[in-house]
Design an enzyme around this catalytic site. Structure first.
Site, PDB file in Angstrom:
ATOM      1  N   GLN A  70       0.858  -1.188   0.000  1.00 45.57           N
ATOM      2  CA  GLN A  70       0.000   0.000   0.000  1.00 45.57           C
ATOM      3  C   GLN A  70       0.895   1.240   0.000  1.00 45.57           C
ATOM      4  O   GLN A  70       1.638   1.461   0.956  1.00 45.57           O
ATOM      5  CB  GLN A  70      -0.852  -0.057   1.263  1.00 45.57           C
ATOM      6  CG  GLN A  70      -1.724   1.131   1.522  1.00 45.57           C
ATOM      7  CD  GLN A  70      -2.512   0.935   2.813  1.00 45.57           C
ATOM      8  OE1 GLN A  70      -3.310   0.009   2.935  1.00 45.57           O
ATOM      9  NE2 GLN A  70      -2.266   1.775   3.794  1.00 45.57           N
TER      10      GLN A  70
ATOM     11  N   SER B 141       1.832   6.857   2.110  1.00 45.72           N
ATOM     12  CA  SER B 141       2.651   7.860   2.808  1.00 45.72           C
ATOM     13  C   SER B 141       3.810   8.355   1.953  1.00 45.72           C
ATOM     14  O   SER B 141       4.407   7.595   1.192  1.00 45.72           O
ATOM     15  CB  SER B 141       3.235   7.268   4.093  1.00 45.72           C
ATOM     16  OG  SER B 141       2.231   6.709   4.874  1.00 45.72           O
TER      17      SER B 141
ATOM     18  N   GLU C 219      -7.861  -1.268   7.273  1.00 48.99           N
ATOM     19  CA  GLU C 219      -6.549  -1.522   7.874  1.00 48.99           C
ATOM     20  C   GLU C 219      -6.614  -1.321   9.392  1.00 48.99           C
ATOM     21  O   GLU C 219      -6.078  -2.114  10.164  1.00 48.99           O
ATOM     22  CB  GLU C 219      -5.503  -0.575   7.256  1.00 48.99           C
ATOM     23  CG  GLU C 219      -4.108  -0.814   7.818  1.00 48.99           C
ATOM     24  CD  GLU C 219      -3.055   0.151   7.269  1.00 48.99           C
ATOM     25  OE1 GLU C 219      -3.409   1.098   6.552  1.00 48.99           O
ATOM     26  OE2 GLU C 219      -1.869  -0.056   7.586  1.00 48.99           O
TER      27      GLU C 219
ATOM     28  N   GLU D   6      -2.687  10.149  17.689  1.00 45.63           N
ATOM     29  CA  GLU D   6      -3.326  11.475  17.700  1.00 45.63           C
ATOM     30  C   GLU D   6      -4.387  11.559  16.600  1.00 45.63           C
ATOM     31  O   GLU D   6      -5.468  12.123  16.802  1.00 45.63           O
ATOM     32  CB  GLU D   6      -2.272  12.581  17.496  1.00 45.63           C
ATOM     33  CG  GLU D   6      -1.348  12.805  18.685  1.00 45.63           C
ATOM     34  CD  GLU D   6      -0.297  11.710  18.848  1.00 45.63           C
ATOM     35  OE1 GLU D   6      -0.013  10.994  17.865  1.00 45.63           O
ATOM     36  OE2 GLU D   6       0.233  11.562  19.962  1.00 45.63           O
TER      37      GLU D   6
HETATM   38  C1  LIG Z   1       5.276  -0.154  10.982  1.00 47.80           C
HETATM   39  C2  LIG Z   1       4.771   0.857   9.993  1.00 47.80           C
HETATM   40  C3  LIG Z   1       4.296   0.427   8.780  1.00 47.80           C
HETATM   41  C4  LIG Z   1       3.830   1.346   7.840  1.00 47.80           C
HETATM   42  N1  LIG Z   1       3.413   0.881   6.626  1.00 47.80           N
HETATM   43  C5  LIG Z   1       2.979   1.750   5.694  1.00 47.80           C
HETATM   44  C6  LIG Z   1       2.581   1.277   4.399  1.00 47.80           C
HETATM   45  O1  LIG Z   1       2.636   0.084   4.099  1.00 47.80           O
HETATM   46  N2  LIG Z   1       2.156   2.185   3.499  1.00 47.80           N
HETATM   47  C7  LIG Z   1       2.080   3.514   3.773  1.00 47.80           C
HETATM   48  O2  LIG Z   1       1.643   4.271   2.915  1.00 47.80           O
HETATM   49  N3  LIG Z   1       2.481   4.003   4.980  1.00 47.80           N
HETATM   50  C8  LIG Z   1       2.929   3.151   5.943  1.00 47.80           C
HETATM   51  N4  LIG Z   1       3.335   3.620   7.174  1.00 47.80           N
HETATM   52  C9  LIG Z   1       3.377   5.061   7.402  1.00 47.80           C
HETATM   53  C10 LIG Z   1       2.330   5.582   8.377  1.00 47.80           C
HETATM   54  O3  LIG Z   1       1.047   5.545   7.802  1.00 47.80           O
HETATM   55  C11 LIG Z   1       2.762   7.010   8.761  1.00 47.80           C
HETATM   56  O4  LIG Z   1       4.003   6.912   9.432  1.00 47.80           O
HETATM   57  C12 LIG Z   1       1.751   7.681   9.653  1.00 47.80           C
HETATM   58  O5  LIG Z   1       0.572   7.959   8.949  1.00 47.80           O
HETATM   59  C13 LIG Z   1       2.301   8.994  10.251  1.00 47.80           C
HETATM   60  O6  LIG Z   1       2.845   9.810   9.278  1.00 47.80           O
HETATM   61  P1  LIG Z   1       4.296  10.446   9.473  1.00 47.80           P
HETATM   62  O7  LIG Z   1       5.230   9.351   9.852  1.00 47.80           O
HETATM   63  O8  LIG Z   1       4.610  11.253   8.276  1.00 47.80           O
HETATM   64  O9  LIG Z   1       4.173  11.392  10.756  1.00 47.80           O
HETATM   65  P2  LIG Z   1       3.605  12.877  10.778  1.00 47.80           P
HETATM   66  O10 LIG Z   1       2.319  12.933  10.038  1.00 47.80           O
HETATM   67  O11 LIG Z   1       4.680  13.818  10.353  1.00 47.80           O
HETATM   68  O12 LIG Z   1       3.292  13.076  12.322  1.00 47.80           O
HETATM   69  C14 LIG Z   1       4.290  13.496  13.268  1.00 47.80           C
HETATM   70  C15 LIG Z   1       3.606  13.692  14.608  1.00 47.80           C
HETATM   71  O13 LIG Z   1       2.634  14.767  14.516  1.00 47.80           O
HETATM   72  C16 LIG Z   1       1.361  14.310  14.972  1.00 47.80           C
HETATM   73  N5  LIG Z   1       0.297  14.922  14.176  1.00 47.80           N
HETATM   74  C17 LIG Z   1       0.271  15.068  12.826  1.00 47.80           C
HETATM   75  N6  LIG Z   1      -0.885  15.651  12.446  1.00 47.80           N
HETATM   76  C18 LIG Z   1      -1.613  15.853  13.577  1.00 47.80           C
HETATM   77  C19 LIG Z   1      -2.906  16.407  13.839  1.00 47.80           C
HETATM   78  N7  LIG Z   1      -3.678  16.863  12.847  1.00 47.80           N
HETATM   79  N8  LIG Z   1      -3.336  16.447  15.124  1.00 47.80           N
HETATM   80  C20 LIG Z   1      -2.553  15.982  16.151  1.00 47.80           C
HETATM   81  N9  LIG Z   1      -1.310  15.458  15.958  1.00 47.80           N
HETATM   82  C21 LIG Z   1      -0.858  15.388  14.697  1.00 47.80           C
HETATM   83  C22 LIG Z   1       1.383  12.799  14.743  1.00 47.80           C
HETATM   84  O14 LIG Z   1       0.458  12.139  15.589  1.00 47.80           O
HETATM   85  C23 LIG Z   1       2.829  12.455  15.076  1.00 47.80           C
HETATM   86  O15 LIG Z   1       2.989  12.312  16.466  1.00 47.80           O
HETATM   87  C24 LIG Z   1       3.817   2.734   8.136  1.00 47.80           C
HETATM   88  C25 LIG Z   1       4.300   3.175   9.369  1.00 47.80           C
HETATM   89  C26 LIG Z   1       4.777   2.255  10.292  1.00 47.80           C
HETATM   90  C27 LIG Z   1       5.284   2.745  11.611  1.00 47.80           C
END
Ligand SMILES: Cc1cc2nc3c(=O)[nH]c(=O)nc-3n(C[C@H](O)[C@H](O)[C@H](O)COP(=O)(O)OP(=O)(O)OC[C@H]3O[C@@H](n4cnc5c(N)ncnc54)[C@H](O)[C@@H]3O)c2cc1C
Length: 293
Positions: A13, A16, A131, A257
């Site tokens: 998928q 991100s 998911e 969050e």
């Molecule tokens: C084990 C694992 C598997 C994954 N597998 C996939 C995959 O197969 N495909 C895929 O597409 N993605 C995948 N991901 C990615 C995952 O979906 C993202 O890491 C997640 O959505 C968070 O995005 P980010 O890491 O960019 O953090 P950010 O969005 O940058 O967030 C950083 C911090 O800010 C906080 N934050 C952000 N926006 C808000 C808000 N509006 N209100 C309050 N707090 C907020 C978040 O909670 C977090 O603490 C995976 C992640 C992990 C850990």
């Protein structure tokens, strides 16, 4: 689809991006139609198992002139195409389960568009709800307390079970895992009855993440140093990996969050988060690399 369901082919998928995780609708990977083919350019990140997958489901921007949620479409991509570059990410626990994925002028057939053009956001949120339910309910049926059971066994063998404070924490974990199992059974029954997962699926996922946080702390109390300092194959490796891997539960499939925002907004009916980009076309948003332009 038959091969997908039987796991003859493995799929990933690709949602991100480096600048679009929680706010995945700000994604910048773009797809442009050229005759009978789509040309895709951009980067995805954290793509679970991309390095072993046959196909991937990708969301990309197909219209930057409209608001960010409206100009996204979903595609099927052949992960073996030479224009797809997959770079594994090395994890803190020694594993390599997810990847960065780069697309450079990859051409895919026009028919690889999944669902209607520009409707990718609706499909993506639907996939994310499935998911979250999958993560939140786990794979086993019935009432299970896997972490409590193993930690209690360890504490019994090591003698720390005689500590009343620790016993209370273990009992609390046992109760929480039991409650989570019961909620999962209800969710599974609803799915079996044909109900599509809704925002309530975020509750199970959030609870699972909280449980793993407690497990991490209990590993410290019960297993201690053995879980911190281990070499490949040591007994402590399993515990160490569980403790380190527990962090992913509050991030994968949407962070804690974000689950709280969904529950507040769509389950409890609280006011929505203020959004500064309401009504603004994607091309005018200062997101991702557009910040620098
Ligand atoms: C084990 C694992 C598997 C994954 N597998 C996939 C995959 O197969 N495909 C895929 O597409 N993605 C995948 N991901 C990615 C995952 O979906 C993202 O890491 C997640 O959505 C968070 O995005 P980010 O890491 O960019 O953090 P950010 O969005 O940058 O967030 C950083 C911090 O800010 C906080 N934050 C952000 N926006 C808000 C808000 N509006 N209100 C309050 N707090 C907020 C978040 O909670 C977090 O603490 C995976 C992640 C992990 C850990």
């Amino acid at each position: 689809l038959a091969d997908n369901i039987s796991a003859e082919t493995v799929w990933c998928q690709m949602f991100s991006e480096p600048g679009a995780g929680s706010d995945v609708a700000s994604l910048q990977t773009k797809a442009e139609l050229d005759g009978d083919e789509w040309i895709i350019n951009g980067q995805k990140v954290w793509t679970t198992l991309a390095h072993v997958c046959d196909y991937g489901v990708l969301i990309a921007r197909t219209n930057p002139e409209v608001i960010k949620h409206a100009g996204i479409s979903m595609f099927i991509v052949d992960m073996r195409d030479p224009a797809v570059e997959i770079r594994p990410i090395h994890q803190i626990d020694g594993g390599m389960h997810f990847n960065e994925v780069f697309f450079t002028d990859i051409r895919i057939p026009k028919d690889n568009l999944l669902g209607p053009l520009h409707e990718g956001w609706r499909l993506a949120t639907s996939m994310l709800m499935y998911e979250r339910v999958a993560i939140g309910t786990g794979s086993t049926g019935g009432i299970t307390t896997p972490h409590a059971k193993r930690l209690i066994e360890y504490a019994q063998k090591s003698g720390t079970i005689s500590n009343p404070v620790l016993r209370q924490k273990l009992m609390k974990l046992y109760c929480e895992e039991t409650a989570k199992s019961l909620v999962s059974m209800r969710t599974r029954a609803e799915l079996k009855a044909g109900k599509a997962p809704g925002p309530g699926g975020s509750l199970g996922k959030l609870h699972g993440s909280k449980i793993l946080r407690d497990v991490r702390s209990l590993i410290n109390d019960v297993v201690g140093m053995e879980a911190d300092a281990w070499a490949e194959g040591d007994r402590g490796q399993w515990w160490g990996r569980l403790a380190l891997g527990s962090f992913q539960a509050g991030i994968a499939g949407g962070t804690d969050e974000i689950q709280k925002n969904i529950i507040g907004d769509r389950v409890l009916g609280l006011p929505r988060e203020p959004s500064v980009d309401k009504g603004v076309p994607f091309k005018d948003l200062l997101v991702g690399t557009q910040k620098d332009s």
